[in-house]
Design an enzyme around this catalytic site. Structure first.
Site, PDB file in Angstrom:
ATOM      1  N   ASN A 191       0.826  -1.198   0.000  1.00  0.00           N
ATOM      2  CA  ASN A 191       0.000   0.000   0.000  1.00  0.00           C
ATOM      3  C   ASN A 191       0.869   1.259   0.000  1.00  0.00           C
ATOM      4  O   ASN A 191       2.085   1.199   0.184  1.00  0.00           O
ATOM      5  CB  ASN A 191      -0.921   0.002   1.221  1.00  0.00           C
ATOM      6  CG  ASN A 191      -1.905  -1.137   1.210  1.00  0.00           C
ATOM      7  OD1 ASN A 191      -2.543  -1.410   0.201  1.00  0.00           O
ATOM      8  ND2 ASN A 191      -2.028  -1.837   2.333  1.00  0.00           N
ATOM      9  N   CYS A 208      -5.257  -7.923  -4.063  1.00  0.00           N
ATOM     10  CA  CYS A 208      -5.962  -6.782  -4.646  1.00  0.00           C
ATOM     11  C   CYS A 208      -6.601  -7.243  -5.951  1.00  0.00           C
ATOM     12  O   CYS A 208      -5.897  -7.662  -6.875  1.00  0.00           O
ATOM     13  CB  CYS A 208      -5.010  -5.617  -4.890  1.00  0.00           C
ATOM     14  SG  CYS A 208      -5.788  -4.233  -5.759  1.00  0.00           S
ATOM     15  N   GLU A 233      -9.533   2.381   1.832  1.00  0.00           N
ATOM     16  CA  GLU A 233      -8.672   1.207   1.831  1.00  0.00           C
ATOM     17  C   GLU A 233      -7.637   1.282   2.949  1.00  0.00           C
ATOM     18  O   GLU A 233      -7.002   2.326   3.146  1.00  0.00           O
ATOM     19  CB  GLU A 233      -7.954   1.060   0.486  1.00  0.00           C
ATOM     20  CG  GLU A 233      -8.832   0.479  -0.607  1.00  0.00           C
ATOM     21  CD  GLU A 233      -8.018  -0.119  -1.732  1.00  0.00           C
ATOM     22  OE1 GLU A 233      -7.186  -1.017  -1.455  1.00  0.00           O
ATOM     23  OE2 GLU A 233      -8.214   0.301  -2.887  1.00  0.00           O
ATOM     24  N   ASN A 262      -8.310  -5.442  -8.261  1.00  0.00           N
ATOM     25  CA  ASN A 262      -8.012  -4.562  -9.385  1.00  0.00           C
ATOM     26  C   ASN A 262      -6.597  -4.788  -9.898  1.00  0.00           C
ATOM     27  O   ASN A 262      -6.354  -4.811 -11.109  1.00  0.00           O
ATOM     28  CB  ASN A 262      -8.201  -3.101  -8.979  1.00  0.00           C
ATOM     29  CG  ASN A 262      -9.663  -2.732  -8.782  1.00  0.00           C
ATOM     30  OD1 ASN A 262     -10.524  -3.135  -9.555  1.00  0.00           O
ATOM     31  ND2 ASN A 262      -9.944  -1.982  -7.741  1.00  0.00           N
ATOM     32  N   HIS A 272     -12.878  -6.682   5.398  1.00  0.00           N
ATOM     33  CA  HIS A 272     -13.742  -5.582   4.960  1.00  0.00           C
ATOM     34  C   HIS A 272     -14.909  -5.429   5.926  1.00  0.00           C
ATOM     35  O   HIS A 272     -15.463  -6.412   6.418  1.00  0.00           O
ATOM     36  CB  HIS A 272     -14.282  -5.851   3.556  1.00  0.00           C
ATOM     37  CG  HIS A 272     -13.243  -5.812   2.492  1.00  0.00           C
ATOM     38  ND1 HIS A 272     -12.912  -4.667   1.809  1.00  0.00           N
ATOM     39  CD2 HIS A 272     -12.430  -6.784   2.010  1.00  0.00           C
ATOM     40  CE1 HIS A 272     -11.941  -4.936   0.946  1.00  0.00           C
ATOM     41  NE2 HIS A 272     -11.634  -6.209   1.043  1.00  0.00           N
ATOM     42  N   CYS A 322     -11.960  -0.576  -5.408  1.00  0.00           N
ATOM     43  CA  CYS A 322     -11.306  -1.660  -4.669  1.00  0.00           C
ATOM     44  C   CYS A 322     -11.987  -2.952  -5.081  1.00  0.00           C
ATOM     45  O   CYS A 322     -13.192  -3.130  -4.857  1.00  0.00           O
ATOM     46  CB  CYS A 322     -11.421  -1.448  -3.163  1.00  0.00           C
ATOM     47  SG  CYS A 322     -10.772  -2.815  -2.172  1.00  0.00           S
ATOM     48  N   GLY A 323     -11.228  -3.866  -5.708  1.00  0.00           N
ATOM     49  CA  GLY A 323     -11.817  -5.106  -6.196  1.00  0.00           C
ATOM     50  C   GLY A 323     -12.337  -5.992  -5.090  1.00  0.00           C
ATOM     51  O   GLY A 323     -13.472  -6.482  -5.143  1.00  0.00           O
ATOM     52  N   THR A 324     -11.513  -6.229  -4.064  1.00  0.00           N
ATOM     53  CA  THR A 324     -11.976  -7.047  -2.949  1.00  0.00           C
ATOM     54  C   THR A 324     -13.110  -6.353  -2.204  1.00  0.00           C
ATOM     55  O   THR A 324     -14.023  -6.996  -1.686  1.00  0.00           O
ATOM     56  CB  THR A 324     -10.818  -7.360  -1.980  1.00  0.00           C
ATOM     57  OG1 THR A 324     -10.206  -6.147  -1.548  1.00  0.00           O
ATOM     58  CG2 THR A 324      -9.785  -8.265  -2.632  1.00  0.00           C
ATOM     59  N   GLY A 325     -13.066  -4.999  -2.173  1.00  0.00           N
ATOM     60  CA  GLY A 325     -14.144  -4.244  -1.540  1.00  0.00           C
ATOM     61  C   GLY A 325     -15.455  -4.382  -2.283  1.00  0.00           C
ATOM     62  O   GLY A 325     -16.530  -4.472  -1.673  1.00  0.00           O
TER      63      GLY A 325
END
Length: 259
Positions: A59, A68, A193, A70, A146, A202-205
């Site tokens: 990060n 991640c 994040e 994305n 998350h 945020c892909g996982t988000g």
């Protein structure tokens, strides 16, 4: 490169090693004195025979993330379009397991990537978390933690996000999503994040938001997640309980920087 506006610096460390990725992530991510990004991603050969390539992600504050979504899509585009693989299905080693990337290729260009994000990890049967001092939310792990809050005021992300990220309830800190269900069934989401602050996507988000919405009966198992930088399509499959994320990836520029 960026995926829906979530931008990272990508380095192929099989040819250009980075000795101190923590220091590099902090310095290079600075949008005034560095390159400017949400963090640093290292692409390498896999250390296990089950995967084709590997990724590590740091990060903007130098902390290492588990995964991640994305970034993984961008890696798929990078590997294919730079001729490092001719596969349209790539197995990517991450700290949260091996992810399968399925590339949608049109005339040699990767237009989108679908990532098998594996199964969400839920904390209990109810899944809903009411931590003392926190607004009511839903905790979902997509290989990283998350906390998803459904609200009409998603713009509070900049004020409440940093407080929740560092709340004692989350000893490893947490990614925070503020989400609002729209009339057409899509979900408008803003993200704070862990280690990077507000990001465009945020892909996982997005995956965690879709899972949380389904758990709460607010959406089906297929959702379009509208983030600041673009739209990600999420399917939480009934067949294998895996979460599948589809979205774009884009090159921005190439360059050189001193270590």
């Amino acid at each position: 490169m960026h995926g829906a506006g979530n931008d990272y610096i990508y380095v192929d460390v099989s040819c250009c090693p980075v000795a101190d990725p923590v220091k590099a992530a902090i310095r290079w991510s600075d949008r005034h004195k560095g390159i400017g990004s949400d963090g640093l991603v290292l692409i390498d050969k896999s250390s296990v025979p089950e995967a084709d390539f590997s990724m590590r992600i740091f990060n903007a504050d130098g902390s290492e993330a588990m995964m991640c979504g994305n970034a993984s899509r961008c890696i798929g585009k990078y590997l294919y379009e730079r001729g490092l693989t001719n596969k349209t299905e790539i197995l990517l080693q991450t700290l949260s397991g091996i992810k399968t990337l399925k590339l949608n290729v049109v005339n040699g260009i990767v237009e989108s990537v679908t990532v098998d994000m594996l199964e969400p990890v839920l904390n209990n049967e109810a899944q809903f978390v009411a931590v003392e001092g926190l607004v009511d939310g839903t905790f979902v792990s997509m290989g990283n933690p998350h906390y998803v809050i459904f609200t009409d005021d998603i713009d509070q992300v900049g004020v409440t996000g940093p407080v929740l990220e560092n709340h004692p309830a989350f000893p490893q800190r947490c990614n925070i999503e503020f989400a609002h269900i729209l009339k057409d069934g899509s979900i408008r989401t803003r993200v704070w994040e862990r280690g990077s602050g507000i990001t465009q996507a945020c892909g996982t988000g997005a995956c965690a938001t879709a899972v949380a919405a389904s758990l709460r009966g607010l959406a089906s198992r297929q959702s379009n997640i509208i983030m600041d930088g673009g739209i990600l399509s999420i399917e939480w499959s009934k067949n294998d309980n895996h979460v599948y994320m589809t979205g774009p990836a884009a090159f921005v520029f190439d360059g050189e920087i001193e270590l």
